[in-house]
Design an enzyme around this catalytic site. Structure first.
Site: not given
Ligand code: BV8
Length: 256
Positions: A76, A110-111, A126, A142, A158
């Site tokens: 990525r 994150v880009d 994120h 480290c 380590c």
């Molecule tokens: C946490 C970094 C608690 C890594 C990412 C409540 C309800 C349900 C689930 C949960 C909840 N609370 C927590 C959860 C669990 C989980 C979660 O949300 N799961 C989901 C899958 C249900 N959340 C977590 O785990 C979060 N942590 O809550 O911790 C906690 C508290 C204390 C102690 C311990 C724990 C952490 C979430 C962060 C995850 N990391 N990114 C990496 O990048 O590798 S998230 C990652 O996915 C991306 O960063 C991004 O945010 C996400 C994807 O989402 P989108 O940005 O929407 O992208 P996607 O591809 O899905 O969609 C693209 C959109 O663009 C589409 O709609 C498309 O139609 C549109 N599009 C496309 N082209 C265009 C366009 N729109 C306009 N113009 C265009 N040209």
């Protein structure tokens, strides 16, 4: 007088923008799509299509398969080389430059493309794909000079592993950043939700908080999203076209 809601969605959004004093913007991977950065869901192409991104973007996934997950992040990062911010990133940065007190940008991405386009004080929920940190609390041994090259690099004293500086699923978001984002959406009178599926929390919850606090919510997306149903209006189309159309038109200098 024609109520803004009687106008086409873009004209409605423009009318709301004109009078908005505090604008919160939440972006997702879709705003970088037209820069050639595959969205989080679309990133799973070729070799990577066989793996679940939610599994790979997790500490458990990294500890289980460090070389594979590190390889996915290196892939990525490679995709980011030579990529430029697009007109949507620039429109947000230019608007904020013209009206610094009126717009706060919150991103799930994150880009780093918003920052490269010139956006200031971006709230990065994120983390940052281009940074690394130690997987376990670093000890005296480290230091980067001990990060022996590997996949992933590791401390040769380590064995601590380097990991990408992003927030993985199951990890808390940076508290100060999330707090700041929540304060911004509580106080805004207009929220733009751009290029996000609205499926990841707590980021997506910010749009609900804004709506509950009385803000108008405008969704900009090429497809449907999980936040469409809380939007006051939806602009269906690419953000690299719609953000300039919305934000540049509001410039009084252009006699809007
Ligand atoms: C946490 C970094 C608690 C890594 C990412 C409540 C309800 C349900 C689930 C949960 C909840 N609370 C927590 C959860 C669990 C989980 C979660 O949300 N799961 C989901 C899958 C249900 N959340 C977590 O785990 C979060 N942590 O809550 O911790 C906690 C508290 C204390 C102690 C311990 C724990 C952490 C979430 C962060 C995850 N990391 N990114 C990496 O990048 O590798 S998230 C990652 O996915 C991306 O960063 C991004 O945010 C996400 C994807 O989402 P989108 O940005 O929407 O992208 P996607 O591809 O899905 O969609 C693209 C959109 O663009 C589409 O709609 C498309 O139609 C549109 N599009 C496309 N082209 C265009 C366009 N729109 C306009 N113009 C265009 N040209």
């Amino acid at each position: 007088m024609v109520e803004p809601t009687d106008l086409a969605p873009l004209d409605t959004a423009r009318a709301w923008l004109e009078v908005a004093r505090h604008i919160a913007v939440l972006t997702g991977a879709g705003v970088s799509a037209e820069s050639g950065v595959p969205t989080f869901r679309d990133a799973q192409t070729g070799y990577w299509a066989q793996f679940d991104p939610h599994e790979m973007a997790s500490e458990r996934g990294f500890r289980a398969q460090p070389a594979r997950v590190w390889g996915w992040y290196e892939h990525r990062r490679e995709l980011l080389r030579g990529v430029q911010p697009n007109a949507g990133h620039r429109a947000l940065a230019d608007f904020q430059q013209r009206y610094p007190e009126r717009l706060t940008l919150i991103t799930q991405n994150v880009d780093g493309l918003h920052q490269r386009a010139g956006s200031q004080n971006v709230l990065c929920l994120h983390g940052d794909l281009l940074t690394n940190r130690w997987l376990d609390t670093p000890r005296d041994c480290c230091h980067m000079k001990h990060a022996a090259t590997g996949s992933p690099p590791y401390c040769d004293r380590c064995g601590n592993l380097l990991r990408p500086g992003v927030v993985w699923f199951g990890e808390p978001l940076p508290l100060a950043t999330l707090d700041a984002a929540q304060r911004v959406v509580q106080a805004c009178d207009l929220m733009l939700v751009v290029g996000t599926a609205g499926a990841v929390y707590p980021a997506a919850g910010l749009a609900h908080q804004a709506r509950d606090a009385g803000a108008r919510v405008v969704v900009i997306n090429t497809g449907s999203s999980e936040l469409d149903d809380i939007a006051n209006t939806v602009l269906r189309g690419p953000s690299a076209r719609l953000l300039p159309a919305l934000l540049e038109a509001s410039d009084p200098a252009q006699g809007a």
